[in-house]
Design an enzyme around this catalytic site. Structure first.
Site, PDB file in Angstrom:
ATOM      1  N   SER A 142       0.853  -1.186   0.000  1.00  0.00           N
ATOM      2  CA  SER A 142       0.000   0.000   0.000  1.00  0.00           C
ATOM      3  C   SER A 142       0.888   1.233   0.000  1.00  0.00           C
ATOM      4  O   SER A 142       2.055   1.173   0.409  1.00  0.00           O
ATOM      5  CB  SER A 142      -0.879  -0.007   1.262  1.00  0.00           C
ATOM      6  OG  SER A 142      -1.496   1.244   1.480  1.00  0.00           O
ATOM      7  N   TYR A 155      -2.456  -0.954  10.282  1.00  0.00           N
ATOM      8  CA  TYR A 155      -2.473  -1.417   8.891  1.00  0.00           C
ATOM      9  C   TYR A 155      -1.265  -0.870   8.133  1.00  0.00           C
ATOM     10  O   TYR A 155      -0.528  -1.628   7.493  1.00  0.00           O
ATOM     11  CB  TYR A 155      -3.769  -0.989   8.198  1.00  0.00           C
ATOM     12  CG  TYR A 155      -3.785  -1.329   6.725  1.00  0.00           C
ATOM     13  CD1 TYR A 155      -4.105  -2.619   6.299  1.00  0.00           C
ATOM     14  CD2 TYR A 155      -3.459  -0.379   5.766  1.00  0.00           C
ATOM     15  CE1 TYR A 155      -4.102  -2.945   4.955  1.00  0.00           C
ATOM     16  CE2 TYR A 155      -3.458  -0.701   4.412  1.00  0.00           C
ATOM     17  CZ  TYR A 155      -3.771  -1.973   4.018  1.00  0.00           C
ATOM     18  OH  TYR A 155      -3.757  -2.296   2.677  1.00  0.00           O
TER      19      TYR A 155
END
Length: 244
Positions: A142, A155
């Site tokens: 990400s 995350y």
């Protein structure tokens, strides 16, 4: 191009994982999929079979070594070793939250799931890949895995770990014929993005529209790629060696 190749995808019941499963089924691959939610997974299995694909679909938590061994063992029993592995499964956690307000138990759980599952599944498929001297492993990362963003919490931190894991595997396997790379899919219209950015007020890409780089990394065209980071929404590839 992918006829009879064995493609394994974790977290394949929805979002990008489902889009990858459908695409590789259309391309003639044998597709092994898993997810923790059995109902949606069975719907994906049904969809792939209507496309004429051979499918292994198992309910599994890939942060649990026993589930990983069962999933890979069933796949290998059906078709032999895995050619391509997409470590796609992950969780976001409790939603946008400052680290100072992040519960310790949830912080540890997100880190455990998101870092342990690509480690465990990769480790389990490697013996088969090593015996053949080939294989492609693609980890999902990400933008939050290279830049820290407020409120992305555990995350984002877990994706920093995934990027380090990818580079370490790539270096350790550099003489084996196995390549390990990572892809940042960018912002996409998925349930996870809804949780990460609940007030999103701008258009998002559909996962099915940005699969070029995944096809490239799964193909023999990418044999020289190892330890690299790709951005899905900035990548085009026509399947004939042309990409940008």
């Amino acid at each position: 191009m992918f006829k009879n190749k064995v493609v394994m995808i974790t977290g394949a019941s929805k979002g990008l994982g489902r889009a990858l499963a459908v695409k590789f089924a259309e391309e003639g691959a044998k597709v092994a999929i898993c997810a923790r939610n059995l109902g949606p997974l069975m719907e994906v299995e049904k969809e792939l079979k209507t496309l004429g694909a051979e499918v292994v679909a198992l309910e599994a938590d890939v942060s649990d070594a026993r589930d990983v061994d069962r999933f890979v063992s069933v796949t290998e029993e059906a078709w032999g070793s895995v050619d391509v592995l997409f470590n796609n499964a992950s969780v976001f956690g409790p939603g946008p939250r400052l680290l100072v307000d992040y519960p310790e138990e949830e912080f540890l759980e997100v880190l455990r799931i998101n870092t342990l599952n690509p480690f465990l599944v990769t480790k389990r498929v490697l013996p088969g890949m090593i015996s053949r001297g080939s294989g492609s492993i693609i980890n999902l990362t990400s933008e939050a895995g290279k830049t820290g963003f407020a409120e992305w919490g555990a995350y984002g931190i877990s994706k920093f770990a995934v990027e380090g894991l990818t580079q370490t595997w790539a270096d350790e396997l550099s003489e084996s014929g196995i390549r390990v790379n990572m892809v940042d899919p960018g912002e996409m219209d998925t349930d996870m993005h809804d949780k990460a950015v609940p007030s999103c007020d701008y258009p998002l890409a559909a996962p099915i529209d940005h699969l070029h780089v995944f096809l490239y990394l799964a193909s023999d065209e990418s044999l020289s790629e190892n330890g690299k980071r790709f951005e899905a929404q900035e990548y085009e590839w026509d399947g004939r060696g042309e990409h940008e």
